[in-house]
Each structure stands twice: as C-alpha cells, then as structure tokens.
Design a protein around this motif. Structure first.
Motif, PDB file in Angstrom:
ATOM      1  N   ASP A  41       0.851  -1.176   0.000  1.00 23.84           N
ATOM      2  CA  ASP A  41       0.000   0.000   0.000  1.00 23.84           C
ATOM      3  C   ASP A  41       0.892   1.233   0.000  1.00 23.84           C
ATOM      4  OD1 ASP A  41      -2.359   1.693   0.521  1.00 23.84           O
ATOM      5  OD2 ASP A  41      -1.391   1.951   2.468  1.00 23.84           O
ATOM      6  N   PRO A  42       0.727   2.163  -0.948  1.00 28.59           N
ATOM      7  CA  PRO A  42       1.669   3.287  -1.049  1.00 28.59           C
ATOM      8  C   PRO A  42       1.660   4.223   0.159  1.00 28.59           C
ATOM      9  CG  PRO A  42      -0.191   3.562  -2.562  1.00 28.59           C
ATOM     10  CD  PRO A  42      -0.269   2.177  -2.015  1.00 28.59           C
ATOM     11  N   MET A  43       0.545   4.352   0.859  1.00 27.17           N
ATOM     12  CA  MET A  43       0.498   5.281   1.983  1.00 27.17           C
ATOM     13  C   MET A  43       1.157   4.712   3.226  1.00 27.17           C
ATOM     14  SD  MET A  43      -2.781   6.914   3.995  1.00 27.17           S
ATOM     15  CE  MET A  43      -3.326   7.853   2.576  1.00 27.17           C
TER      16      MET A  43
ATOM     17  N   ALA B 146      -3.529  10.702   8.592  1.00 24.05           N
ATOM     18  CA  ALA B 146      -2.692  10.534   9.785  1.00 24.05           C
ATOM     19  C   ALA B 146      -3.197   9.377  10.636  1.00 24.05           C
ATOM     20  CB  ALA B 146      -2.667  11.831  10.596  1.00 24.05           C
ATOM     21  N   VAL B 147      -4.514   9.227  10.723  1.00 33.75           N
ATOM     22  CA  VAL B 147      -5.093   8.112  11.481  1.00 33.75           C
ATOM     23  C   VAL B 147      -4.721   6.782  10.841  1.00 33.75           C
ATOM     24  CG1 VAL B 147      -7.264   6.974  12.100  1.00 33.75           C
ATOM     25  CG2 VAL B 147      -6.994   9.424  12.470  1.00 33.75           C
ATOM     26  N   LEU B 148      -4.834   6.707   9.524  1.00 28.84           N
ATOM     27  CA  LEU B 148      -4.503   5.457   8.836  1.00 28.84           C
ATOM     28  C   LEU B 148      -3.033   5.090   9.042  1.00 28.84           C
ATOM     29  CD1 LEU B 148      -6.413   5.965   5.459  1.00 28.84           C
ATOM     30  CD2 LEU B 148      -7.123   4.614   7.448  1.00 28.84           C
ATOM     31  N   CYS B 149      -2.145   6.072   8.953  1.00 31.13           N
ATOM     32  CA  CYS B 149      -0.722   5.797   9.162  1.00 31.13           C
ATOM     33  C   CYS B 149      -0.459   5.385  10.608  1.00 31.13           C
ATOM     34  CB  CYS B 149       0.111   7.026   8.802  1.00 31.13           C
ATOM     35  SG  CYS B 149       0.124   7.408   7.023  1.00 31.13           S
ATOM     36  N   HIS B 150      -1.195   5.990  11.554  1.00 29.36           N
ATOM     37  CA  HIS B 150      -1.024   5.616  12.961  1.00 29.36           C
ATOM     38  C   HIS B 150      -1.485   4.183  13.204  1.00 29.36           C
ATOM     39  CE1 HIS B 150      -0.722   6.187  17.282  1.00 29.36           C
ATOM     40  NE2 HIS B 150      -1.939   5.676  17.402  1.00 29.36           N
ATOM     41  N   VAL B 151      -2.618   3.812  12.615  1.00 32.10           N
ATOM     42  CA  VAL B 151      -3.101   2.432  12.755  1.00 32.10           C
ATOM     43  C   VAL B 151      -2.060   1.465  12.189  1.00 32.10           C
ATOM     44  CG1 VAL B 151      -4.869   0.785  12.048  1.00 32.10           C
ATOM     45  CG2 VAL B 151      -5.524   3.094  12.723  1.00 32.10           C
ATOM     46  N   ALA B 152      -1.483   1.824  11.051  1.00 35.92           N
ATOM     47  CA  ALA B 152      -0.462   0.958  10.443  1.00 35.92           C
ATOM     48  C   ALA B 152       0.738   0.793  11.369  1.00 35.92           C
ATOM     49  CB  ALA B 152      -0.021   1.554   9.106  1.00 35.92           C
ATOM     50  N   GLN B 153       1.175   1.891  11.999  1.00 37.96           N
ATOM     51  CA  GLN B 153       2.320   1.812  12.909  1.00 37.96           C
ATOM     52  C   GLN B 153       2.014   0.941  14.120  1.00 37.96           C
ATOM     53  OE1 GLN B 153       3.168   5.905  13.774  1.00 37.96           O
ATOM     54  NE2 GLN B 153       3.910   6.347  11.701  1.00 37.96           N
ATOM     55  N   VAL B 154       0.830   1.123  14.690  1.00 39.46           N
ATOM     56  CA  VAL B 154       0.440   0.312  15.859  1.00 39.46           C
ATOM     57  C   VAL B 154       0.317  -1.154  15.465  1.00 39.46           C
ATOM     58  CG1 VAL B 154      -1.373  -0.090  17.562  1.00 39.46           C
ATOM     59  CG2 VAL B 154      -0.691   2.249  16.996  1.00 39.46           C
ATOM     60  N   LEU B 155      -0.244  -1.401  14.307  1.00 38.78           N
ATOM     61  CA  LEU B 155      -0.400  -2.783  13.843  1.00 38.78           C
ATOM     62  C   LEU B 155       0.954  -3.451  13.670  1.00 38.78           C
ATOM     63  CD1 LEU B 155      -2.185  -5.069  12.798  1.00 38.78           C
ATOM     64  CD2 LEU B 155      -2.184  -3.967  10.547  1.00 38.78           C
TER      65      LEU B 155
END
Length: 408
Positions: free
Chosen positions: A226-228, A277-286
């Motif tokens: 996923d590019p983001m 920003a929320v999507l990137c944060h979820v990705a980091q936590v995941l």
C-alpha cells in the motif's frame, strides 16, 4: 599479433559498454544504481588499453603514466559503483581525482628511485591487492547485504579472484624476469588478455542483469504494498501466505480484520489530512503489535488485516485485544487542532485456516465477525467460530475479558 587483436577487441568491448552503461543511467532518472560509475570505470579501462596499443611496449612517457593511472583507477571506480548499487551514497569525482593525483605522483617517485621494472610491478601488485579486496567484499556481501543475490555474488567473486591471481602472477614474473614478461605475444600475456577479454564480455551483461533484477524486485515490492502505509496490500498478503504454506511444517493461520470506527466522521470533522494521519497511525500500531513473522496489511480504505501464522486461537485473541487497547489509549496529533485525536478500532477474528486458497473463506468469516462487533457497539474484538467450537468460544471470551481488564 594475436595479443594485439585481443587488446583491440578488449578496447572495443569496454568502450561500447561504457556508452551503454551511460545511456542506461540516463534512463533511470536519478536512481542510477551505479551505472554511471560503471560507465566511467569502463571508459577509463578502455582508454588505458588504447594507450597501451599506441605505446607498443613498456616505456617511460606521459602516455605510459596516464595508462597506468587509468588502469589502477578503474577498479576503484567499479568498487564505488558497486557501493552505489547497494544503496551507499558515495561520491565519484573526489575519490577518483585523489587516486589519479596520488598514483601519478607515486609513479614518478618509483620510476626515479627504483626504475621502470618497479613501476610496472607496482601496477600489477596494487591491482592484485585491489581485486583481492573487491573479491573479499563480495564474499562478505553474500553473508550480509547481498543475501538475495547469492548466486550472482559467488559468480562475481570467482571472476574477480581470477584477475587478482593473474595480476599477482604478473607481479612475480616482473620481479623475476623484468620487462621481458610484458612482451605482447608472451604466453602469459596471451592468457592474461584472453581472460580480460572474457571478463569484458561477461561482466557488463551480468551487471545489466543485476540492475534489471533489482528494478523488477522493486516493482514487485511496490505492487505488493500500500503506497500510503507501506503495509502489504491484498495481493501482497496472498503471495506471502502462499510462501508460508508452501514451506514444510507450516501451521494454521488466523486472520484479523481491523476497521477504524467512525472513520467517515473523522474525515468530515478534521479533514482528509487527519484521516490519512489516522490510517498511518493504525499501520504503525499494527506493525508494532503483531509478532515477528506475522503479516500486516491494508486492504482498502480504513480496513486493515493481520494474518497470525502458527498461532493458537487464544493467543490470536490476546493479540487482537492488545491491538484494540493500544489504539484506544494512544492519541494522534492533528495539524491545526489543539486537542489530539483519539480513535478506536473493531476487530473481527477468523477461525484457523490452512492453505492460501482458504483465505477468501477466512475473509468472509472475519468480515461477518467484524460487522457483528460494529453492531454490538464497536471498539471490541469479535471472534468467528464454527458452531461445534462453543467451548473454545467461551474460553476465548474469558481470555479476551481478562486482557481487557488488564488494559483498563
């Protein structure tokens, strides 16, 4: 005569591939992967052999000094190009200028103090040493930074070792027999030029192959990400799952589907930048929560997925609860707002499945569990189990409740 023809062919190979490398580097638009360096290295070595043909034999002249300097500078440039290929941002012209000035000065000093034999022996000895260091670096790379290129690196190490050995033999022959060893049609010189012609024919296409392989690997990597968020996409998850189940003794897997609660409201209230920003944060936590070896991906919009490999059901629910709790606790800074944003997730957990072909079924079951969790109030983990697994469901719910209490 034979040696002269070989050297002429060698010049043609080197200069033609220098042009080809330069053209390829121009097409790569900034990320040249060292191809511009390889073009310079081939040009220097090709010009050195042109000067050798013009000299006609050992001599003390400006042409001879330039020939030796270009000959020694070329492996240095090839080495720098290899570093660029593996991602090291090394410069070219400053090190090259330093080598040219230092070796030219050293030639003058050795010629005046020790004579012509010593100058020619110095070139062979230093070339042997440089190629030995290069071969050693390649062997080191097989075990570290170039593990994905094992066969290619072993091939390069063997070829480079060969030219190192030939230069070492030439060094010894010069010390024992003087400049006679450099006669063009001497048996050793014929062997040397045949090997160099072989290298000039084989190595450049091999380098082009490495560049093409690296480009295709990058394209494959981009196609699977996923590019983001740089998480795996649906295709990447499927491919990675196939690799897992193709391995011997591969255990069962569980799928987690994760959906950001009220994501449309977040976008409408705070804007799409905050949503990103929320999507990137979820990705980091995941990524921080899943175990090493598990698969994490974004499969569209605000929906994420994790595939837990070789895990039992209780452990998977514990992991899902840790993920849910981490998202609930952590605040997300939002540009233009004094208050950090908090959001929650709902997680649907599939039953265990075996085989990549079972992923679609696991998706359906996890998706159904996810929507049950949303209907039940969101910010929760919902487990999908077969009807005959009621006892296990009770154990999982108890374990999940204990995990939630610990987080609270």
């Amino acid at each position: 005569m034979v040696a002269t023809i070989l050297v002429g062919m060698l010049c043609a190979h080197l200069l033609c591939f220098a042009v080809m490398f330069l053209l390829i580097s121009k097409r790569l638009h900034g990320k040249t992967m060292g191809m511009d360096f390889f073009a310079v290295g081939n040009l220097l070595l090709g010009l050195a052999y042109v000067l050798q043909l013009l000299e006609g034999g050992p001599a003390w002249s400006v042409m001879s000094v330039v020939n030796h300097t270009f000959t020694l500078a070329s492996p240095v440039v090839f080495w720098l190009g290899a570093m660029r290929f593996f991602g090291h941002a090394v410069p070219l012209w400053r090190p090259l200028l330093a080598v040219v000035v230092a070796y030219t000065s050293l030639q003058v000093l050795v010629q005046w103090s020790l004579g012509p034999v010593a100058r020619y022996a110095m070139l062979s000895g230093m070339s042997a040493l440089l190629f030995l260091v290069m071969a050693s670096t390649v062997v080191y790379g097989v075990r570290t930074f170039a593990k994905d290129l094992y066969a290619e690196m072993v091939f390069f190490a063997a070829l480079i070792s060969g030219i190192s050995v030939l230069n070492a033999i030439k060094f010894l022959k010069l010390l024992q027999g003087g400049l006679v060893a450099l006669q063009m049609d001497a048996n050793f010189q014929l062997v040397f030029y045949i090997y160099m012609s072989f290298l000039a024919t084989v190595l450049p296409p091999s380098i082009v192959w490495l560049v093409l392989r690296r480009l295709t690997d990058e394209l494959r990597h981009q196609a699977a990400r996923d590019p983001m968020t740089q998480l795996l996409n649906r295709r990447g998850l499927t491919d990675a799952l196939k690799q897992h189940f193709n391995a011997r003794h591969a255990g069962a897997a569980h799928l987690l589907l994760i959906d950001v609660d009220h994501f449309k409201h977040i976008n409408d209230t705070y804007g799409h930048q905050a949503g990103d920003a929320v999507l990137c944060h979820v990705a980091q936590v995941l990524q921080a929560t899943v175990r090493r070896g598990d698969l994490a991906g974004r499969i569209g919009g605000e929906e994420f997925a994790a595939i837990c490999l070789d895990a039992d059901a209780v452990g998977v629910v514990h992991l899902a609860e840790r993920l849910r709790g981490a998202m609930e606790r952590q605040a997300i800074p939002v540009d233009g707002s004094d208050q950090p944003l908090r959001c929650t997730i709902t997680v649907g957990v599939s039953p265990a499945f075996v085989g990549a072909q079972a992923l679609d079924g696991a998706m359906r079951e996890a998706d159904a569990a996810l929507y049950r969790g949303k209907a039940a109030g969101r910010n929760r983990v919902e487990v999908a189990l077969n009807p005959h697994d009621q006892a296990l469901l009770a154990a999982l719910n108890a374990s999940a409740a204990q995990q939630t209490d610990a987080i609270g």
